[in-house]
Design a protein around this motif. Structure first.
Motif, PDB file in Angstrom:
ATOM      1  N   GLY A  69      39.845  47.149  34.706  1.00  9.93           N
ATOM      2  CA  GLY A  69      39.127  46.363  33.710  1.00  9.93           C
ATOM      3  C   GLY A  69      39.975  46.133  32.481  1.00  9.93           C
ATOM      4  O   GLY A  69      41.212  46.168  32.531  1.00  9.93           O
ATOM      5  N   GLY A  70      39.321  45.915  31.370  1.00 10.72           N
ATOM      6  CA  GLY A  70      40.029  45.670  30.124  1.00 10.72           C
ATOM      7  C   GLY A  70      39.549  46.591  29.023  1.00 10.72           C
ATOM      8  O   GLY A  70      38.394  47.029  29.013  1.00 10.72           O
ATOM      9  N   THR A  86      24.969  48.612  33.170  1.00 12.77           N
ATOM     10  CA  THR A  86      25.349  49.348  31.962  1.00 12.77           C
ATOM     11  C   THR A  86      26.802  49.114  31.562  1.00 12.77           C
ATOM     12  O   THR A  86      27.278  49.726  30.613  1.00 12.77           O
ATOM     13  CB  THR A  86      25.132  50.858  32.178  1.00 12.77           C
ATOM     14  N   SER A  87      27.514  48.239  32.305  1.00 17.19           N
ATOM     15  CA  SER A  87      28.948  47.981  32.039  1.00 17.19           C
ATOM     16  C   SER A  87      29.734  49.286  31.980  1.00 17.19           C
ATOM     17  O   SER A  87      30.510  49.531  31.060  1.00 17.19           O
ATOM     18  CB  SER A  87      29.127  47.190  30.742  1.00 17.19           C
ATOM     19  N   ARG A  88      29.533  50.111  32.995  1.00 14.34           N
ATOM     20  CA  ARG A  88      30.214  51.402  33.049  1.00 14.34           C
ATOM     21  C   ARG A  88      31.723  51.207  32.960  1.00 14.34           C
ATOM     22  O   ARG A  88      32.294  50.331  33.593  1.00 14.34           O
ATOM     23  CB  ARG A  88      29.875  52.125  34.354  1.00 14.34           C
ATOM     24  N   GLY A  89      32.354  52.048  32.180  1.00 10.72           N
ATOM     25  CA  GLY A  89      33.792  51.990  32.021  1.00 10.72           C
ATOM     26  C   GLY A  89      34.448  53.308  32.372  1.00 10.72           C
ATOM     27  O   GLY A  89      33.797  54.365  32.431  1.00 10.72           O
ATOM     28  N   ARG A  97      42.950  55.818  27.209  1.00  7.90           N
ATOM     29  CA  ARG A  97      42.707  54.512  27.824  1.00  7.90           C
ATOM     30  C   ARG A  97      41.216  54.391  28.115  1.00  7.90           C
ATOM     31  O   ARG A  97      40.635  55.261  28.758  1.00  7.90           O
ATOM     32  CB  ARG A  97      43.479  54.373  29.144  1.00  7.90           C
ATOM     33  N   HIS A  98      40.619  53.294  27.636  1.00  7.71           N
ATOM     34  CA  HIS A  98      39.184  53.092  27.845  1.00  7.71           C
ATOM     35  C   HIS A  98      38.978  51.685  28.404  1.00  7.71           C
ATOM     36  O   HIS A  98      39.003  50.700  27.658  1.00  7.71           O
ATOM     37  CB  HIS A  98      38.416  53.273  26.544  1.00  7.71           C
ATOM     38  N   LEU A  99      38.782  51.609  29.730  1.00  7.78           N
ATOM     39  CA  LEU A  99      38.671  50.320  30.399  1.00  7.78           C
ATOM     40  C   LEU A  99      37.211  50.028  30.734  1.00  7.78           C
ATOM     41  O   LEU A  99      36.520  50.861  31.320  1.00  7.78           O
ATOM     42  CB  LEU A  99      39.502  50.310  31.682  1.00  7.78           C
ATOM     43  N   GLN A 100      36.759  48.827  30.377  1.00  8.61           N
ATOM     44  CA  GLN A 100      35.402  48.388  30.667  1.00  8.61           C
ATOM     45  C   GLN A 100      35.449  47.373  31.806  1.00  8.61           C
ATOM     46  O   GLN A 100      36.211  46.404  31.746  1.00  8.61           O
ATOM     47  CB  GLN A 100      34.765  47.738  29.438  1.00  8.61           C
ATOM     48  N   PHE A 101      34.628  47.581  32.816  1.00  7.75           N
ATOM     49  CA  PHE A 101      34.637  46.675  33.962  1.00  7.75           C
ATOM     50  C   PHE A 101      33.591  45.567  33.826  1.00  7.75           C
ATOM     51  O   PHE A 101      33.856  44.403  34.072  1.00  7.75           O
ATOM     52  CB  PHE A 101      34.415  47.456  35.250  1.00  7.75           C
ATOM     53  N   GLY A 102      32.379  45.920  33.464  1.00  7.13           N
ATOM     54  CA  GLY A 102      31.332  44.915  33.309  1.00  7.13           C
ATOM     55  C   GLY A 102      30.475  44.754  34.551  1.00  7.13           C
ATOM     56  O   GLY A 102      30.779  45.282  35.628  1.00  7.13           O
ATOM     57  N   SER A 139      43.606  44.966  33.451  1.00  4.04           N
ATOM     58  CA  SER A 139      43.964  45.352  34.817  1.00  4.04           C
ATOM     59  C   SER A 139      42.919  44.841  35.798  1.00  4.04           C
ATOM     60  O   SER A 139      41.737  44.695  35.461  1.00  4.04           O
ATOM     61  CB  SER A 139      44.092  46.882  34.932  1.00  4.04           C
ATOM     62  N   GLN A 140      43.380  44.557  37.005  1.00  2.00           N
ATOM     63  CA  GLN A 140      42.517  44.127  38.098  1.00  2.00           C
ATOM     64  C   GLN A 140      42.964  44.821  39.380  1.00  2.00           C
ATOM     65  O   GLN A 140      44.156  44.998  39.617  1.00  2.00           O
ATOM     66  CB  GLN A 140      42.578  42.618  38.322  1.00  2.00           C
ATOM     67  N   GLY A 141      41.982  45.194  40.185  1.00  2.00           N
ATOM     68  CA  GLY A 141      42.281  45.775  41.483  1.00  2.00           C
ATOM     69  C   GLY A 141      41.323  45.242  42.525  1.00  2.00           C
ATOM     70  O   GLY A 141      40.100  45.264  42.320  1.00  2.00           O
ATOM     71  N   ASP A 142      41.840  44.707  43.615  1.00  5.05           N
ATOM     72  CA  ASP A 142      40.991  44.221  44.698  1.00  5.05           C
ATOM     73  C   ASP A 142      41.812  44.095  45.966  1.00  5.05           C
ATOM     74  O   ASP A 142      43.047  44.178  45.942  1.00  5.05           O
ATOM     75  CB  ASP A 142      40.328  42.885  44.348  1.00  5.05           C
ATOM     76  N   GLY A 143      41.119  43.904  47.079  1.00  5.69           N
ATOM     77  CA  GLY A 143      41.801  43.765  48.358  1.00  5.69           C
ATOM     78  C   GLY A 143      40.863  43.263  49.429  1.00  5.69           C
ATOM     79  O   GLY A 143      39.634  43.419  49.330  1.00  5.69           O
ATOM     80  N   TRP A 144      41.413  42.657  50.460  1.00 12.29           N
ATOM     81  CA  TRP A 144      40.628  42.117  51.562  1.00 12.29           C
ATOM     82  C   TRP A 144      40.590  43.146  52.688  1.00 12.29           C
ATOM     83  O   TRP A 144      41.625  43.612  53.152  1.00 12.29           O
ATOM     84  CB  TRP A 144      41.244  40.814  52.051  1.00 12.29           C
ATOM     85  N   GLN A 145      39.376  43.495  53.112  1.00 10.53           N
ATOM     86  CA  GLN A 145      39.179  44.519  54.126  1.00 10.53           C
ATOM     87  C   GLN A 145      38.529  43.925  55.373  1.00 10.53           C
ATOM     88  O   GLN A 145      37.638  43.076  55.270  1.00 10.53           O
ATOM     89  CB  GLN A 145      38.304  45.652  53.591  1.00 10.53           C
TER      90      GLN A 145
END
Length: 674
Positions: free
Chosen positions: A173-174, A631-634, A657-662, A194-200
């Motif tokens: 997240g950011g 809750t936009s857990r980060g 580092r405190h990243l919020q995903f949304g 930051s972003q993380g993803d993948g095709w499964q």
């Protein structure tokens, strides 16, 4: 030759079977929820939480707490949730909740298990499901689909499934990154994106048929994942600059398994299980800071497992049964690791290793019900293994462990049960701990250690279960672990004098757990004003405490990675007159601490909340909308860095580092056939 039942089910589907340790729930119990498959049915089961088992080598030690037709699924890599999702609700004859054990039932070392009993026959069935989600913050689309088909005719059954979709890392997240000194002065400040993803892709298939007077089942699974993570840090203090890191982790898993079951005489049966797993995995990470050397880390691994297992089960009477058998396994790992700075190779301990493990286990289990109120289960297992390593670390060692278990359940009256357990458990060495790993964006490289010993523990457990006449269920469980050879983190020195952290045995320790589970139906609450027809609340909470001696400071501390508190709560409200179900799922915040030779890391994750609405315009059609992570857990990671060993050197800096995903919005459509 028909297979004999290994336990005596109730004469008809009932919701309660007093003082037998077994409660059977017919399909009508789940009808108002509109459950489409066995997994959704188990989510509504009072006083039960699904345990998918352990990710360990071998078959016996990987058991969860779910049986299908009285037996474990003959697969290890296929998640039990997916196995249950492939069983349509219309195919389920009843769901049996077995508490404390029952003669002829393989409790798999658990105090409570569920047995999903399927109907015979039924013809062909199919399912098509499609979903799409959107990450609110960045607009990424998350498509997925599922195809399933199954058939049952003339004693032959088959099933196949295909799932594909995009997986999202909600730990990315950011957010801000701040580095301060010990006095709190800001040394650097940055904005992290930051972003993380993948095709499964997952494909499964199984076929079962009568063979040689018994039944033979063959199953296979293929899984691929192409995951990536990209991160950019934009610095504003002390000077403007950029920092980038990229990682790629392609993975392929394959499994082929088989099981043969046949009656031997009128009171016994024999079961043969075999499986073969392979996994090819790579991890590559590059890191370019604004100042200083760039670095690269890579690891290539190939692992395999071959397992054979034989079990003889004998049911002497309604009160007494026993089983005996053995298991043999061969495990291999080949791993090659590279780490460099500005193109210059940096040596790592145990960078290139080839590990081979031969394991064997013999066991005997006895279940005895001396009276309707008491159940006694005893088992004895003898495990032996030989581990050898070649490459950077050449060693060979033999290990042997005796693992007794005694479990007693007492049902003083209908609705109440006390369960006691004393057992010696032996952990399994994680092959991933044998090789190096890295997180370059946090300046962290961990060496491998093939010379680990398994963690062992004596476990004492006591549980009390109470089921009230109006439907509420509560279970309280207390466990105490007396640990030996705790596997944690310790320092290791490389050939050039560099100091790394690696997995290590750090001595004895203790751990305690208190778990509470509750199911609360609102339609029959004693307080009339609070009654809500079709509403239910389910909750599960676990508190943990541990003590171990820190190998760096010599002081007592908690075990690395242990979550002190975990909880989850699920509220559902069924409105069959409107063909609707709505609800809220909440997964509680947790905290982990990791202790290394020259730093300490705290990882915190906030509460995750999902709201959903399901609409079933037809029995075979379901529409569902979800708001995930409302809750936009980060994810917050705080690292305390020292000038040398902790406890002897002063605190030098704190990285935060405190990243919020949304949130994510999901829409799902599911259509069944047959």
């Amino acid at each position: 030759m028909p297979l004999i039942p290994l336990y005596a089910p109730p004469p008809a589907p009932v919701v309660a079977a007093p003082q037998t340790g077994l409660i059977a729930y017919p399909p009508v119990f789940f009808a108002s929820s509109g459950a489409a498959n066995a997994f959704e049915m188990l989510l509504r089961l009072p006083g039960f939480v699904i345990d998918g088992g352990e990710q360990v080598r071998g078959f016996g030690g990987a058991a969860g707490n779910v049986l299908i037709d009285g037996r474990r699924p003959s697969t290890k890599s296929d998640d039990i949730e997916e196995v249950l999702r492939r069983i349509p609700a219309g195919k389920v004859e009843r769901v049996e909740l077995i508490r404390g054990g029952a003669p002829g039932v393989d409790m798999q070392g658990k105090s409570v298990v569920v047995n999903v009993v399927r109907k015979a026959g039924g013809g062909r069935r199919g399912l098509v499901a499609m979903a799409n989600g959107v990450v609110v913050k960045d607009g990424r689309s998350i498509p997925s689909y599922r195809l399933e088909a199954s058939g049952d005719q003339d004693g032959r059954t088959w099933e196949a499934s295909l799932r594909q979709g995009r997986g999202i890392d909600d730990g990315a997240g950011g957010g801000p990154g701040v580095r301060t000194d010990a006095a709190g002065r800001v040394l650097s400040r940055s904005d992290i994106r930051s972003q993380g993803d993948g095709w499964q892709t997952t494909a499964t298939a199984a076929y079962e048929l009568p063979v040689a007077g018994g039944r033979f089942r063959i199953n296979g699974r293929l899984f691929t994942d192409r995951f990536r993570t990209d991160e950019t840090q934009t610095f504003t203090v002390p000077t403007a600059g950029f920092q980038q890191s990229r990682s790629r982790s392609p993975e392929t898993e394959a499994e082929l398994g088989g099981r043969f079951v046949r009656s031997v005489g009128s009171k016994s049966e024999i079961e043969l299980i075999g499986l073969r797993q392979t996994e090819d995995e790579a991890y590559r990470e590059s890191f370019a800071p604004p100042v200083g050397p760039s670095s690269e880390f890579g690891v290539q691994q190939r692992s395999s497992e071959s397992v054979g297992r034989v079990i003889l089960r004998v049911r002497r009477s309604e009160q007494l049964s026993w089983e005996a058998g053995g298991e043999a396994a061969l495990n291999k790992l080949n791993s090659a690791t590279r780490f460099s700075e500005n193109g210059a190779a940096i040596p790592l301990p145990a960078a290139d290793v080839q590990v081979r493990e031969k394991r064997a286990e013999a066991f005997v289990n006895v279940t005895w019900r001396p009276s309707p109120k008491f159940q006694v289960e005893g088992s004895l297992k003898q495990e032996a293994s030989k581990i050898s390593s070649d490459g950077d670390v050449a060693l060979a060692k033999a290990l042997a462990f005796t693992k007794p278990r005694l479990a007693v359940s007492w049902t003083p009256k209908d609705g109440s049960q006390v369960r006691l357990r004393l057992e010696r458990i032996v952990g399994q060495l994680d092959f991933d701990a044998f090789v190096a790993e890295a997180a370059l964006n946090q300046g962290q490289v961990t060496a491998g250690n093939p010379d680990l010993n398994p963690e062992t523990a004596w476990v004492a457990e006591a549980a009390f279960e109470r089921r009230l006449s109006w439907g509420a269920t509560g279970v309280v469980t207390l466990r105490h672990f007396r640990l030996s050879n705790v596997v944690d983190v310790g320092p290791v020195f490389s050939g050039d004098g560099s100091v790394f952290d690696n997995p290590a045995n750090i001595g004895p320790g203790t751990k305690a757990e208190l778990q509470a589970t509750i199911t609360l139906p609102f339609d029959r609450l004693p307080i009339r004003i609070l009654r809500v027809k079709g509403a239910q609340l389910r909750g599960d909470t676990t508190w943990r405490r541990s003590r171990v001696t820190d190998p760096t400071t010599g002081e007592m501390r908690t075990i690395s990675g242990l979550r002190h508190l975990e909880w989850e709560a699920h509220f559902t409200h069924d409105l069959p007159q409107w063909k609707l179900t709505w609800g809220v799922d909440a997964f509680g915040a947790w905290r982990e601490a990791y202790f290394r030779s020259s730093n300490k890391e705290l990882v915190k994750l906030r509460t995750y909340v999902t709201g959903f609405v399901e609409y079933r315009p037809k029995p075979n059609l379901q529409l569902r909308a979800e708001l995930q992570n409302a809750t936009s857990r980060g994810l917050r990671v705080t690292r305390y860095l020292y000038d040398g060993p902790r406890g002897a050197a002063p605190l030098a800096a704190i990285n935060d580092r405190h990243l919020q995903f949304g949130p994510m919005v999901w829409f799902r459509v599911r259509r069944t056939f047959g």
